[in-house]
Design a protein around this motif. Sequence first.
Motif, mmCIF file in Angstrom:
data_model
loop_
_atom_site.group_PDB
_atom_site.id
_atom_site.type_symbol
_atom_site.label_atom_id
_atom_site.label_comp_id
_atom_site.label_asym_id
_atom_site.label_seq_id
_atom_site.Cartn_x
_atom_site.Cartn_y
_atom_site.Cartn_z
ATOM 1 N N THR A 12 -48.575 85.134 107.612
ATOM 2 C CA THR A 12 -47.113 85.256 107.607
ATOM 3 C C THR A 12 -46.466 84.647 108.839
ATOM 4 O OG1 THR A 12 -47.169 87.428 108.668
ATOM 5 C CG2 THR A 12 -47.284 87.379 106.261
ATOM 6 N N THR A 13 -47.266 84.347 109.863
ATOM 7 C CA THR A 13 -46.695 83.833 111.114
ATOM 8 C C THR A 13 -47.286 82.511 111.568
ATOM 9 O OG1 THR A 13 -48.284 85.163 112.371
ATOM 10 C CG2 THR A 13 -46.109 86.144 111.942
ATOM 11 N N VAL A 14 -48.514 82.207 111.143
ATOM 12 C CA VAL A 14 -49.214 81.021 111.658
ATOM 13 C C VAL A 14 -49.107 79.865 110.669
ATOM 14 C CG1 VAL A 14 -51.445 80.062 112.338
ATOM 15 C CG2 VAL A 14 -50.832 82.402 112.991
ATOM 16 N N THR A 15 -48.651 78.728 111.147
ATOM 17 C CA THR A 15 -48.626 77.504 110.350
ATOM 18 C C THR A 15 -49.738 76.593 110.843
ATOM 19 O OG1 THR A 15 -46.238 77.663 110.060
ATOM 20 C CG2 THR A 15 -47.241 75.534 109.627
ATOM 21 N N LEU A 16 -50.697 76.336 109.963
ATOM 22 C CA LEU A 16 -51.854 75.536 110.364
ATOM 23 C C LEU A 16 -51.728 74.106 109.870
ATOM 24 C CD1 LEU A 16 -54.883 77.886 109.681
ATOM 25 C CD2 LEU A 16 -54.011 77.181 111.889
ATOM 26 N N PRO A 17 -52.228 73.150 110.643
ATOM 27 C CA PRO A 17 -52.368 71.796 110.106
ATOM 28 C C PRO A 17 -53.498 71.794 109.082
ATOM 29 C CG PRO A 17 -53.435 71.944 112.227
ATOM 30 C CD PRO A 17 -52.751 73.268 112.007
ATOM 31 N N ILE A 18 -53.615 70.697 108.347
ATOM 32 C CA ILE A 18 -54.705 70.614 107.377
ATOM 33 C C ILE A 18 -56.018 70.438 108.148
ATOM 34 C CG2 ILE A 18 -54.540 68.114 107.001
ATOM 35 C CD1 ILE A 18 -54.815 68.862 103.942
ATOM 36 N N LEU A 19 -57.032 71.244 107.815
ATOM 37 C CA LEU A 19 -58.265 71.322 108.595
ATOM 38 C C LEU A 19 -59.446 70.722 107.848
ATOM 39 C CD1 LEU A 19 -57.831 75.018 109.768
ATOM 40 C CD2 LEU A 19 -57.319 72.969 111.093
ATOM 41 N N GLY A 20 -60.367 70.109 108.593
ATOM 42 C CA GLY A 20 -61.545 69.506 107.995
ATOM 43 C C GLY A 20 -62.583 70.543 107.613
ATOM 44 N N LEU A 21 -63.247 70.329 106.456
ATOM 45 C CA LEU A 21 -64.317 71.217 105.986
ATOM 46 C C LEU A 21 -65.648 70.478 106.014
ATOM 47 C CD1 LEU A 21 -62.265 72.535 102.980
ATOM 48 C CD2 LEU A 21 -63.082 73.960 104.832
#
Length: 576
Positions: free
Chosen positions: A555-564
């Motif tokens: 609800t508070t953290v906006t993440l960039p797209i992350l590598g898997l």
Amino acid sequence: MTLLQWRDVTVDYTVGAEALPAVLGVTLSVERGEVLGIAGESGCGKSTLAATVLRLLPDSARVGGQVLLDGEDVLGMKWGRLRTVRWSEAAIVFQGALHSLNPVQNIGTQLAEPIRLHRSVPDDEINARVKELLEQVGLPASRASAYPHQLSGGQRQRVMIAMALACAPDLIIADEPTTALDVMVQAQVLDLLTSLVRDLGMGMVLISHDLGVLGTTCDRVAVMYAGEVVEEGPALEIFDSPRHEHTRALAAAFPRIGDPNARHVGDEAVASTAILGARDLRVVFGGRVRAVDGVNLEVDSGEIVALVGESGCGKTTLARTLLGLEKPTSGEVVFEGRPLDYRRLKDYRRQVQLVLQDPLGALNPRHTVYDAVAEGLRVHRVQGDEEALVAEALSKAGLRPPEKFFLRYPHELSGGQRQRVVIAGALALEPRVLIADEPVSSLDASVRGEILALLQRLRTELGLTVLVVTHDLGLAWNIADRVAVMYLGRIVEVGRTAQVLQSPQHPYTQALLSVVPDVGRTDQIVLQGEAPDPARIPSGCRFHPRCPVVLEECTTVTLPILGLESGHHAACVRVK
């Protein structure tokens, strides 16, 4: 108890002195509490058969046999009795909700109309019934004051269902009620219809060319071809073990995700050069609506990328911006490693061509096929023998011999032929990239397969790069090298097709895959409500208000797209 029976029904259309058969001796029945599916391509007679139940056919139609509704032959009813039966005993939900609703009347007025026609009740009771109907189809009562253009496609279809329920009929006929809807809205609509049949004890006839939709929704399925029922049986049996050649062709036209036989490209990562892309691309309308909100995407030379997501997620706006039809608010469109020069759009658009969703709308009805294909050559002043160039483009698009089509008009062509003409118009300019916006959503099952095969062939033979904008995950499985999933203006997952569709990491991708029609599936994640308003994007992860596995951090953290793993990325705290 049998609710509806077609007994040896025939329908002929009179054209001049000729009688053209549309339905040839069909016998079918529907029980109370049962959903009967009728499958087939356009022109097979399924909609004509359905129209006999309420005598909605034109004067040129001649109907034979019997259509028994609760034991009474509809074909022999006098007008007064037929008028009573319509709405109150049987009702129909049409395919195009926007075209079926009156654009100048609000929803409440339109829902009240059949009640006023068939029930002598005071206004306060009618208003209460309208409120009840809206709640029954999952819409707030406040939407009664809205007009059709103010509703989404899924909401309009819910209104059509509510209207069909207005006078509590025993039978509902739903004619392609989910065509052109995205997979999530389709799941919501189908879930609503089947719940109503179960809860209210009515019967339903569901018409579709998508065997997967019928297989997951219906008790029984009848398959029509050239006016006849060629196969009938339990839905599971028809879907899993079709016997008739036409039924098998219908099933093959909508590939099952995970079926290696339905996948026509390899899944290995191939080193390539990016030809088209977006760098932190943003498109804001009216200062508030963030239609595209920080997208980074690369499309490599010679590959097919599928851009998928619900209606309203921003994928078409992104495609228009990549084409130069929409100027970004910030960020860059990159072509062959350089930012797009908006002073040289004409040169760029010769290299990057568009294939629209509706071929009939894309073609000028007063232009011949020759002129439609030659138009781009004339605009760009392409040198050479125009007739030879037009013929070559039509041949590449699979219209052979091309001269046979030169003087034809769009209305003289089939849907598949019209789409091939649109593609030929793009190919005439020898572009490097095609951007295809829902290129098969309005086409029949077999024609859809032909167009997808054509896109694959063009990639192989001409080295074309293709970005396909679609809500159809089966299409992505069939032809795409990579898949990018978009939600509320952002890419939330991207990777090679097998990675994304067989091992999805973002909860939104998982939800989309769970509602793809597949018989026997029990793990559906039907997201309730419409996607959030892009003018009021939630804080943190923008998916968290609808996420079935939301964490407090979301609800508070906006993440960039992350590598898997190699080439596979997702924007989710669970991935982190």
